[in-house]
Scaffold this active site. Sequence first.
Site, PDB file in Angstrom:
ATOM      1  N   CYS A 268       0.829  -1.206   0.000  1.00  0.00           N
ATOM      2  CA  CYS A 268       0.000   0.000   0.000  1.00  0.00           C
ATOM      3  C   CYS A 268       0.870   1.266   0.000  1.00  0.00           C
ATOM      4  CB  CYS A 268      -0.977  -0.034   1.169  1.00  0.00           C
ATOM      5  SG  CYS A 268      -2.356   1.121   0.981  1.00  0.00           S
ATOM      6  N   GLN A 272       4.079   2.765  -2.700  1.00  0.00           N
ATOM      7  CA  GLN A 272       4.347   4.103  -3.234  1.00  0.00           C
ATOM      8  C   GLN A 272       5.728   4.590  -2.802  1.00  0.00           C
ATOM      9  OE1 GLN A 272       0.954   6.003  -1.511  1.00  0.00           O
ATOM     10  NE2 GLN A 272      -0.483   4.799  -2.733  1.00  0.00           N
ATOM     11  N   HIS A 358      -3.583  -5.118  -0.037  1.00  0.00           N
ATOM     12  CA  HIS A 358      -3.352  -5.579   1.334  1.00  0.00           C
ATOM     13  C   HIS A 358      -3.351  -7.103   1.402  1.00  0.00           C
ATOM     14  CE1 HIS A 358      -3.782  -1.808   3.815  1.00  0.00           C
ATOM     15  NE2 HIS A 358      -4.197  -1.394   2.629  1.00  0.00           N
ATOM     16  N   GLU A 360      -2.486  -8.909   3.816  1.00  0.00           N
ATOM     17  CA  GLU A 360      -2.908  -9.398   5.135  1.00  0.00           C
ATOM     18  C   GLU A 360      -4.417  -9.548   5.207  1.00  0.00           C
ATOM     19  OE1 GLU A 360      -4.368  -5.485   5.542  1.00  0.00           O
ATOM     20  OE2 GLU A 360      -2.464  -6.154   4.707  1.00  0.00           O
TER      21      GLU A 360
END
Length: 384
Positions: A268, A272, A358, A360
């Site tokens: 995430c 970047q 994500h 997770e």
Amino acid sequence: MTSGNPGNQAVLVLENGERYLGTSFGAQGETLGEAVFCTAMTGYQETLTDPSYHRQIVVATAPQIGNTGWNKEDGESREGSDDSGKIWVRGYAVRNPTRRVSSWRASSSLEDELVEQGIVGIAGIDTRTVVRTLRDHGSMRAGIFSGDALAGPDELLSRVVGAPQMAGANLAGEVSTTDGYVVEPDGEPRFTVAAIDLGIKTNTPRMLAQRGIRVHVLPAGTTFDAITDLKPDGVFLSNGPGDPATADQVVDFTREVLGADIPLLGICFGNQILGRALGRNTFKMKFGHRGINIPVIEHATGAVSITAQNHGFALEGEAGEEFATDFGTARVSHICANDGVVEGVELVSGRAFSVQYHPEAAAGPHDAAYLFDKFTTLLQGARA
């Protein structure tokens, strides 16, 4: 819809002047932030406690919210009442809050927790119309007002347009751990990883620990020199809020990690950051990706993963694009099937990689959990 009780009235005001009248949901008062929408049908507790939503007012697209109440286990931040997680969203806008909690795991209702943590919300509005506005015109500043904070339309709009914008916001330090902590694996540690907390969710260190990794969760401002004593096998860059263009310090840190040839994984916000360290620019998306059903294509294999996402900024680039960096050739590894936005970058050497989504998956599908295994394999190969 408005309540027959004037004391229970609330209003959502958007930066473009649109107003939505409803009823107070949660705490009463005033809250200002960036209005965004989340398409997830489940997982509102994980959404509300995700530090990536710091300074945002979340509009839920699912019509009924609160069915499973609030429990002491599913929070995605370490702080909070009864260990259930600090709520990081600035405000919450829903269509139809459930009147009855229907889960044996619930310790309280969603509204009770919103009141407990002082989160101002609004219910009974046509969230579909709000979402159409945000899709057509983009995410924008907004405010929810109730109780003593109610005032005339011009006054409320003035408060909204006076709030800071998300572009240019440096927020990772506001949600990061201050002292750091360690998450130990079950059994003997196989590897040590320095995880830079830019807004990390609690399930991420847990997923690493399940693979035999001792995770040192460190503040966002950690320097490269500060991790040398740990002798980490790898470095992890977490998710987090704000504009990645402001995160120069962690970008410089990442460049030092790459220069030292230490294996690196980012997700995430961390995607970047790695992209910026490799010379890519970032931009603010019109309304971002927020939900748990977003398809991502891996360029090398064509494989599609359904992913959980929460981001309003993205890296510039195109699918499969290769580009020169100070650390060798890099490429765009993943893109979003919906709009072509960059969803991953990597060094061709394999020493560093990141994804915009994500893995997770709290909440969300488990399609991308294999990325933690890929990182573990990278750590093992680097040690060998």
